[in-house]
Enzyme design. Structure first.
Site, PDB file in Angstrom:
ATOM      1  N   TYR A 113       0.818  -1.052  -0.579  1.00  0.00           N
ATOM      2  CA  TYR A 113       0.215  -0.015   0.014  1.00  0.00           C
ATOM      3  C   TYR A 113       1.261   1.037  -0.404  1.00  0.00           C
ATOM      4  O   TYR A 113       1.837   1.099   0.648  1.00  0.00           O
ATOM      5  CB  TYR A 113      -0.904   0.046   1.483  1.00  0.00           C
ATOM      6  CG  TYR A 113      -1.918   1.020   1.652  1.00  0.00           C
ATOM      7  CD1 TYR A 113      -1.674   2.566   2.334  1.00  0.00           C
ATOM      8  CD2 TYR A 113      -2.364   1.284   0.548  1.00  0.00           C
ATOM      9  CE1 TYR A 113      -2.526   3.451   2.649  1.00  0.00           C
ATOM     10  CE2 TYR A 113      -4.099   1.959   0.324  1.00  0.00           C
ATOM     11  CZ  TYR A 113      -3.238   3.134   1.569  1.00  0.00           C
ATOM     12  OH  TYR A 113      -4.543   4.838   1.981  1.00  0.00           O
TER      13      TYR A 113
ATOM     14  N   ASP B  48       9.114   2.745  -0.609  1.00  0.00           N
ATOM     15  CA  ASP B  48       8.733   3.513   0.084  1.00  0.00           C
ATOM     16  C   ASP B  48       8.146   3.560   2.142  1.00  0.00           C
ATOM     17  O   ASP B  48       8.169   2.133   1.852  1.00  0.00           O
ATOM     18  CB  ASP B  48       7.058   2.803  -0.192  1.00  0.00           C
ATOM     19  CG  ASP B  48       5.664   3.792   0.446  1.00  0.00           C
ATOM     20  OD1 ASP B  48       4.466   3.714   0.263  1.00  0.00           O
ATOM     21  OD2 ASP B  48       6.083   4.081   1.444  1.00  0.00           O
TER      22      ASP B  48
ATOM     23  N   LYS C  31       4.928   9.417   8.601  1.00  0.00           N
ATOM     24  CA  LYS C  31       4.979   8.397  10.306  1.00  0.00           C
ATOM     25  C   LYS C  31       5.730   9.611  10.868  1.00  0.00           C
ATOM     26  O   LYS C  31       5.822  10.810  11.527  1.00  0.00           O
ATOM     27  CB  LYS C  31       4.002   7.474  10.355  1.00  0.00           C
ATOM     28  CG  LYS C  31       3.112   6.848   9.589  1.00  0.00           C
ATOM     29  CD  LYS C  31       3.274   5.336   8.970  1.00  0.00           C
ATOM     30  CE  LYS C  31       1.499   4.439   8.423  1.00  0.00           C
ATOM     31  NZ  LYS C  31       0.742   4.592   8.640  1.00  0.00           N
TER      32      LYS C  31
HETATM   33  P1  KE4 Z   1      -0.561   8.420   4.250  1.00  0.00           P
HETATM   34  O1  KE4 Z   1      -1.098   9.417   2.650  1.00  0.00           O
HETATM   35  O2  KE4 Z   1      -1.784   7.898   4.788  1.00  0.00           O
HETATM   36  O3  KE4 Z   1       0.389   9.359   5.524  1.00  0.00           O
HETATM   37  O4  KE4 Z   1       0.751   7.640   3.720  1.00  0.00           O
HETATM   38  C1  KE4 Z   1       0.427   6.322   3.153  1.00  0.00           C
HETATM   39  C2  KE4 Z   1       1.061   5.005   3.450  1.00  0.00           C
HETATM   40  C3  KE4 Z   1       1.873   5.438   2.094  1.00  0.00           C
HETATM   41  N1  KE4 Z   1       2.818   4.240   2.418  1.00  0.00           N
HETATM   42  C4  KE4 Z   1       2.749   3.459   3.546  1.00  0.00           C
HETATM   43  C5  KE4 Z   1       3.982   1.790   3.369  1.00  0.00           C
HETATM   44  C6  KE4 Z   1       2.167   2.988   4.743  1.00  0.00           C
HETATM   45  O5  KE4 Z   1       2.013   2.252   5.081  1.00  0.00           O
HETATM   46  C7  KE4 Z   1       0.709   4.362   4.296  1.00  0.00           C
HETATM   47  C8  KE4 Z   1      -0.304   4.492   4.861  1.00  0.00           C
HETATM   48  N2  KE4 Z   1      -0.250   3.050   6.250  1.00  0.00           N
HETATM   49  C9  KE4 Z   1      -1.534   3.177   6.938  1.00  0.00           C
HETATM   50  C10 KE4 Z   1      -1.500   1.887   7.429  1.00  0.00           C
HETATM   51  N3  KE4 Z   1      -1.641   0.569   6.489  1.00  0.00           N
HETATM   52  C11 KE4 Z   1      -2.569   4.608   7.271  1.00  0.00           C
HETATM   53  C12 KE4 Z   1      -3.927   4.120   7.714  1.00  0.00           C
HETATM   54  C13 KE4 Z   1      -4.847   4.922   7.427  1.00  0.00           C
HETATM   55  O6  KE4 Z   1      -5.035   4.052   6.063  1.00  0.00           O
HETATM   56  O7  KE4 Z   1      -5.276   4.845   8.067  1.00  0.00           O
END
Ligand code: KE4
Length: 425
Positions: free
Chosen positions: A142, A237, A265
């Site tokens: 993701y 990533d 994060k």
């Molecule tokens: P954000 O746009 O959510 O800040 O980051 C996206 C993203 C990009 N790359 C990786 C490897 C990620 O895990 C994420 C977002 N992680 C999720 C949890 N698996 C965010 C939690 C959510 O979607 O509420």
């Protein structure tokens, strides 16, 4: 009716699904999501005054524990000086310099506001730098919700069993090629079938959005070799792994370098801040230096940068934290393995999988998206509610990770292991 229940009913009237991010709706485990009221250290407190030992840590940022006093103090001071300027600040330079010091691959970086924005921008830079359109991603990885990356994605999409999203034009998804995690041959085939067309391979160097799936020995090294051989960039990533696996992130942990890295994060210390960066030669493509456009009103926001700087400075000054959270992760891993579960772990990042045969202790391995999809989601849901009943909050999805923070004490880990031991399927 409890306050969380009441708030959820109200929220559902004016927010899609009552949540601002799908996984928070507890859809995969059923039942009523709780609403947080505050958090401190390793604990989250909900609107009904329940206290939970938190292994979600806001999906990774809270590596120091919630509301670390030094970070909060710095943020409070920064707020008094103004919330946003839309002008450059010294702290942005200090944060950029600190990241380049921690992550040798990074000679230049750009601050943005979310992991989605960081990965989306890094893909655009790869396309602008190479003049190529296609990208290769991995099923179950993701990378946020930008159109081209919402294809067979992990995290909330896997949780909802909808690996693709409506609203993404076929034309957009057509440039996204799908490979199998831990199967470098699947990447080699795609590169050979699309010679000269692949701008980048984007990968979670330790996957954490189909549950945690660690790279098999040689997998990342082969991605590095293949991308070099085919003139494609390798994008790590690191929105989850950055500053989580080590101060230097995935490269420090795996010894494999990448051309571009994305962060989120932890780099923001819990505030909306993310980044992408890499070698100067590549990042010099980014406007206003080069032709690849990317911008943001709140990019480098002074309050968010203050939180990120304070967090990274504490991690840099106390690298023993990484050994500590790795040890705690190992204790949790042992407790889950004693119950016959398959566990994948990288330091303080881990997942226990309810794979077919787990009851007989013959759980097998989880090395890719297909393996993860075979897990017993109902068993996971029962386990989730058991842990919550013990005051322990793990992610409400088999396809998310467990995070340990520096605030998780030996006693807390011991209590968690007891709760795992006490669980009856
Ligand atoms: P954000 O746009 O959510 O800040 O980051 C996206 C993203 C990009 N790359 C990786 C490897 C990620 O895990 C994420 C977002 N992680 C999720 C949890 N698996 C965010 C939690 C959510 O979607 O509420």
């Amino acid at each position: 009716m409890g306050r969380s229940e009441e708030l959820f009913k109200r929220a559902q009237k004016c927010i899609p699904g009552g949540v601002n991010s799908p996984v928070r709706a507890f859809g995969a485990v059923g039942g009523q999501p709780f609403f947080a009221e505050r958090a401190k250290g390793a604990y989250l407190y909900d609107a009904d005054q329940n206290r939970y030992l938190d292994y979600v840590c806001s999906w990774g940022p809270a590596i120091l524990g919630h509301a670390h006093p030094e970070v909060v103090e710095e943020v409070q001071k920064a707020c008094v000086d103004g919330l946003t300027f839309g002008v450059c600040t010294q702290k942005e330079v200090e944060l950029a310099e600190l990241v380049t010091e921690c992550v040798p691959d990074i000679e230049m970086l750009r601050l943005v506001n979310s992991g989605t924005e960081a990965v989306m921008s890094s893909v655009r830079v790869a396309r602008g730098f190479t003049g190529r359109d296609k990208i290769i991603k991995f099923a179950g990885n993701y990378h946020g919700h930008s159109d081209g990356l919402l294809v067979k994605a992990g995290s909330g999409l896997m949780t909802a069993c909808v690996p693709d999203s409506a609203g993404v034009p076929a034309s957009c998804a057509a440039d996204t090629l799908m490979a199998v995690y831990n199967d470098a041959a699947s990447v080699r085939r795609l590169l050979e079938e699309n010679t000269g067309q692949v701008a980048a391979v984007v990968v979670e160097p330790v996957a954490a959005n189909m549950g945690v799936v660690v790279p098999k020995p040689g997998f990342l090294e082969e991605l590095r070799r293949l991308t070099r051989a085919h003139g494609a960039l390798l994008i790590f990533d690191e929105v989850i792994t950055g500053f989580r696996l080590a101060l230097g992130g995935a490269t420090a942990y795996t010894k494999v370098s990448a051309d571009l890295h994305t962060f989120g994060k932890i780099i923001g210390g819990g505030m909306p801040l993310a980044a992408y960066g890499g070698k100067k030669e590549i990042m010099s493509c980014v406007a206003p230096l080069g032709p690849v456009y990317q911008a943001g009103t709140l990019s480098g926001n002074p309050v968010a940068v203050t939180a990120g700087l304070a967090t990274l400075r504490i991690l840099k000054a106390h690298t023993e934290i990484y050994d500590q959270i790795d040890r705690q992760g190992a204790r949790l891993e042992a407790a889950y393995r004693k119950r016959g579960l398959t566990v994948n772990r990288a330091g303080s990042l881990l997942s226990a999988f309810f794979t077919p045969g787990w009851r007989e202790g013959a759980g097998g391995s989880v090395e890719n998206y297909e393996d993860a999809c075979r897990c017993d989601k109902d068993a996971f849901a029962r386990y989730f509610w058991h842990m919550l009943s013990q005051g322990i909050y793990v992610a409400p999805s088999q396809f998310e990770a467990m995070f340990v923070s520096a605030a998780h004490t030996d006693e807390m880990i011991g209590d968690t292991c007891k709760a795992v031991e006490a669980w009856r399927p």
